[in-house]
Design a protein around this motif. Structure first.
Motif, short mmCIF file in Angstrom:
data_model
loop_
_atom_site.label_atom_id
_atom_site.label_comp_id
_atom_site.label_asym_id
_atom_site.label_seq_id
_atom_site.Cartn_x
_atom_site.Cartn_y
_atom_site.Cartn_z
N LYS A 169 0.81 -1.22 0.00
CA LYS A 169 0.00 0.00 0.00
C LYS A 169 0.85 1.27 0.00
O LYS A 169 0.39 2.32 -0.43
N MET A 170 2.07 1.17 0.49
CA MET A 170 2.94 2.35 0.63
C MET A 170 4.32 2.05 0.04
O MET A 170 5.31 1.93 0.76
N PRO A 171 4.40 1.93 -1.27
CA PRO A 171 5.67 1.50 -1.90
C PRO A 171 6.83 2.48 -1.71
O PRO A 171 7.96 2.06 -1.50
N ILE A 172 6.56 3.79 -1.78
CA ILE A 172 7.65 4.77 -1.62
C ILE A 172 8.16 4.76 -0.19
O ILE A 172 9.38 4.73 0.06
N THR A 173 7.24 4.77 0.76
CA THR A 173 7.63 4.76 2.17
C THR A 173 8.41 3.50 2.51
O THR A 173 9.44 3.55 3.18
N SER A 174 7.92 2.34 2.04
CA SER A 174 8.58 1.08 2.38
C SER A 174 9.95 0.98 1.73
O SER A 174 10.91 0.50 2.36
N THR A 175 10.09 1.43 0.50
CA THR A 175 11.37 1.34 -0.20
C THR A 175 12.41 2.24 0.46
O THR A 175 13.56 1.82 0.69
N THR A 176 12.03 3.47 0.79
CA THR A 176 12.98 4.38 1.43
C THR A 176 13.32 3.91 2.85
O THR A 176 14.47 4.06 3.29
N PHE A 177 12.34 3.33 3.54
CA PHE A 177 12.63 2.79 4.88
C PHE A 177 13.62 1.64 4.77
O PHE A 177 14.55 1.52 5.59
N LEU A 178 13.47 0.79 3.77
CA LEU A 178 14.40 -0.32 3.57
C LEU A 178 15.80 0.19 3.26
O LEU A 178 16.80 -0.35 3.77
N ILE A 179 15.90 1.24 2.45
CA ILE A 179 17.21 1.84 2.16
C ILE A 179 17.85 2.33 3.46
O ILE A 179 19.05 2.13 3.70
N GLY A 180 17.05 2.98 4.31
CA GLY A 180 17.57 3.44 5.59
C GLY A 180 18.04 2.30 6.47
O GLY A 180 19.08 2.40 7.14
N CYS A 181 17.31 1.19 6.46
CA CYS A 181 17.70 0.02 7.26
C CYS A 181 19.03 -0.55 6.77
O CYS A 181 19.90 -0.91 7.58
N ILE A 182 19.20 -0.63 5.47
CA ILE A 182 20.46 -1.15 4.91
C ILE A 182 21.61 -0.21 5.24
O ILE A 182 22.71 -0.64 5.59
N ALA A 183 21.34 1.10 5.13
CA ALA A 183 22.39 2.10 5.40
C ALA A 183 22.85 2.05 6.84
O ALA A 183 24.05 2.02 7.13
N ILE A 184 21.92 2.04 7.78
CA ILE A 184 22.30 2.06 9.20
C ILE A 184 22.91 0.74 9.64
O ILE A 184 23.69 0.68 10.59
N SER A 185 22.59 -0.34 8.91
CA SER A 185 23.14 -1.66 9.25
C SER A 185 24.60 -1.79 8.84
O SER A 185 25.27 -2.75 9.23
N GLY A 186 25.08 -0.87 8.00
CA GLY A 186 26.49 -0.92 7.62
C GLY A 186 26.78 -1.85 6.47
O GLY A 186 27.83 -2.49 6.43
N ILE A 187 25.85 -1.94 5.52
CA ILE A 187 26.06 -2.79 4.33
C ILE A 187 26.60 -1.92 3.21
O ILE A 187 25.98 -0.90 2.85
N PRO A 188 27.74 -2.26 2.62
CA PRO A 188 28.30 -1.44 1.54
C PRO A 188 27.46 -1.59 0.27
O PRO A 188 26.81 -2.62 0.08
N PRO A 189 27.44 -0.55 -0.58
CA PRO A 189 28.22 0.70 -0.47
C PRO A 189 27.43 1.85 0.15
O PRO A 189 27.80 3.00 -0.05
#
Length: 670
Positions: A390-410
């Motif tokens: 239902k919220m593709p933009i919100t979910s995609t950007t939240f997932l990007i934030g999760c990957i970024a804070i988790s320390g996954i390169p790049p």
């Protein structure tokens, strides 16, 4: 031709003027101004936008190699004492100016959508402008005294914004808690500033560092006193940047509107403490013990925040404890003597954490259409699930934030967090081990948040679960504010565009800090950047980076098994076997209870005892004095007859009395 740095003093002035004009309008013509939502928003966005343009110009000049600029004027003088005020522009300040104005602008745009139907829309925008102005003024302050002025303004604005919905009991208490806890740190900061002035005769950063070194070498200031003053000053950043044990205010600050949570956690209040420690680097590098204390406090904060986040069910509080943990990483870097690494993580964290909080606001906004405006229901992940479709933009950007804070390169978080862990490994290996373990916990709890919120089936329409959650919270659903549930939908463009914009630096900005050629370090300290590139070794970098990625991947995998694939029952494996640990984390290490028992109840008990002393002793003395005066006056009034013969009789009697007295005592020997 005048450079942008020459007019940098205007950067905090424009949003301040906007806030003052709008605030005066609210005071004088409240109803009229409250109806002018869009004009007010455009006006304040424009004022902050002008500051942003100047900030970007200042940053470009510093990147081009322009020298730092400091302009001062005499604010007060008395004899030989001179108190200068003004502004300073250097690479560190330029980076912070660009960061704060960028995040503040995006938060303002987002707020137009998030607060559209709130009665306090104009008031909220006014507070935002004042908050941004205070932080910008703090950044360009050239000395500790001027920083302290803006430091308190930042604290005042956070109080106003955390308690924005003051009619909610939780918001009012959270604002008071934030205010009081920060007063504890600020009291230490003020004592430290005054003490350093006593020891050095200066408020200037370099002047304090040089003056204290000279005072110690001359023996006029003992080393223990210098250490005490440095630690007192550090109390201010401990409170502002939510370091253990003064971190307790930050999670409760989630009672404020979500846009301000993003601004506080990304670029303003919590960033102020880390920024001040970076400014004081010339002072702190003289005392390895102070660095050790800062590193230990940062490590404890880092681990504590991550451990509590493991069990949080409130989406915003989960992110709040994540911020506490990441601030711990920044302080760990500062304590390791690596302020560039700490500041780099502050910058990368600002972008992905602002995005994560704004994503949470988007989710809450959608949930309110289903479960109503009760925060307990709209923010509880047990009522979420399945929002990705239902919220593709919100979910995609939240997932990007999760990957970024988790320390996954790049993505950005990998480069900044890995640099901190590398510095800790070479300086304090034990603290590195705790930070390394925390990296795995971070990846786990962030993907736990993602899967509970966006994957699986939607649970928000379960009325029994809603009642159960409200019962656990000892509250009842307010039927008056209930409405017919609306279907879940993506947020409007004012809320989604900032998410998309923030996603870009969350992915790419970390590349500026690649350790073999760090552009970020080259800007802040070219000499150190050269030294970093010269000592860089793939043989050292790859094992540490590989281990960091491995433990983060392990944390993500565990979250996938437990919450996405449902192959792992953590309740059976962990909670049922060691319920004490789960209770410890759910109760947030019992720190709130300890504070309540020792400080809140203790201060109330002390106040009652003081009140008793005041009532029985102080008031008793005052009342006795009054009674004695009244009684003596009543008795003496009978001697005031107005007859000369009576007064002569009294004098005669007095003389006879004195003769008798001396006769009894006898004549003293010669």
């Amino acid at each position: 031709m005048q450079s942008a740095a020459d007019i940098a003093w205007l950067i905090p002035v424009f949003p301040l003027l906007g806030a003052v004009i709008t605030g005066l309008g609210l005071i004088s013509f409240n109803r009229t101004v409250n109806r002018l939502k869009k004009p007010v928003a455009i006006f304040l966005l424009t004022s902050l936008g002008i500051s942003a343009v100047i900030s970007y110009a200042v940053l470009l000049e510093q990147i081009a190699g322009n020298p730092p600029i400091e302009k001062l004027f005499v604010w007060a003088s008395a004899g030989s004492f001179i108190l200068p005020m003004g502004f300073i522009i250097d690479p560190l300040g330029a980076v912070m100016l660009a960061l704060v104005t960028t995040i503040a602008l995006l938060v303002m745009v987002y707020s137009h959508g998030y607060m559209a139907h709130d009665k306090g829309y104009v008031r909220f925008f006014t507070y935002l402008a004042l908050f941004s102005s205070s932080m910008l003024g703090l950044i360009i302050s050239p000395n500790l005294l001027e920083i302290y002025v803006f430091w308190e303004l930042v604290g005042m604005c956070s109080y106003l914004l955390v308690g924005f919905w003051y009619n909610r009991e939780g918001a009012a208490h959270a604002a008071q808690k934030a205010f009081i806890v920060n007063r504890v740190g600020d009291f230490g900061l003020l004592l430290g500033i005054l003490g350093l002035f006593w020891a050095t005769g200066s408020f200037d950063f370099q002047g304090i560092a040089i003056g204290l070194e000279d005072s110690i070498s001359q023996g006029s200031v003992p080393e223990w006193a210098a250490l005490t003053l440095c630690l007192l000053v550090f109390m201010g950043p401990m409170a502002k940047s939510a370091q253990f044990p003064l971190h307790v205010w930050l999670p409760d600050a989630m009672e404020g509107p979500t846009p301000i949570s993003a601004l506080i956690h990304a670029a303003t209040m919590v960033a102020a403490g880390v920024f001040l420690v970076a400014r004081l680097e010339p002072l702190y590098t003289q005392f390895p013990f102070v660095g050790l204390v800062i590193a230990i406090v940062g490590t404890i904060t880092c681990f504590l925040g991550a451990s509590i986040a493991l069990t949080q069910m409130d989406l915003k509080k989960g992110l709040a404890y994540s911020t506490v943990s990441q601030l711990g990483y920044m302080m760990l870097a500062m304590g390791c003597g690596a302020p560039i690494a700490g500041m780099f993580h502050l910058v990368t964290h600002a972008f992905f954490k602002a995005m994560l909080f704004l994503c949470s606001g988007s989710v809450i906004h959608a949930m309110e259409d289903v479960v109503g405006h009760e925060p307990i229901l709209a923010q509880d992940m047990r009522l979420m699930g399945g929002l990705r479709k239902k919220m593709p933009i919100t979910s995609t950007t939240f997932l990007i934030g999760c990957i970024a804070i988790s320390g996954i390169p790049p993505l950005a978080g990998f480069w900044s967090k890995d640099e901190i862990l590398g510095e800790a490994f070479s300086t304090f290996p034990l603290l590195w081990g705790i930070g390394f373990l925390t990296a795995g916990m971070t990846a786990f709890y962030m993907f736990r948040l993602y899967f509970l919120t966006f994957e699986g089936s939607f649970r928000g329409e379960d009325k029994n679960l809603q009642k159960q959650l409200m019962t656990v919270a000892n509250q009842e659903i307010d039927e008056e504010h209930q409405h017919e549930a609306k279907p879940l939908h993506e947020s409007a463009w004012p809320m989604t565009i900032p998410l998309i914009v923030l996603a870009i630096p969350s992915v790419l900005i970390g590349l500026l800090g690649a350790p073999w050629n760090s552009q970020f370090a080259s800007l802040l300290n070219p000499e150190e950047a050269i030294a970093m590139s010269e000592k860089f070794s793939w043989g050292e970098f790859l094992p540490l980076a590989g281990a960091s990625v491995a433990i983060s991947t392990a944390g993500i995998s565990l979250a996938v098994l437990a919450y996405a694939l449902k192959k792992l029952d953590l309740k059976t494996l962990v909670v049922d076997r060691v319920p004490q640990i789960n209770t410890l984390l759910v109760k947030k290490w019992y720190l709130d209870e300890i504070n309540e028992k020792i400080f809140v109840q203790g201060s109330r008990k002390l106040a009652k005892q003081v009140l008793e002393v005041d009532a029985k002793v102080v008031d008793g003395v005052v009342n006795l004095t009054g009674l004695l005066t009244l009684g003596s006056g009543e008795g003496l009034k009978y001697f005031e007859t107005g007859r000369a013969q009576f007064y002569a009789l009294i004098v005669f009697g007095g003389v006879i009395g004195l003769v008798v007295l001396f006769g009894v005592l006898g004549t003293p020997p010669n």
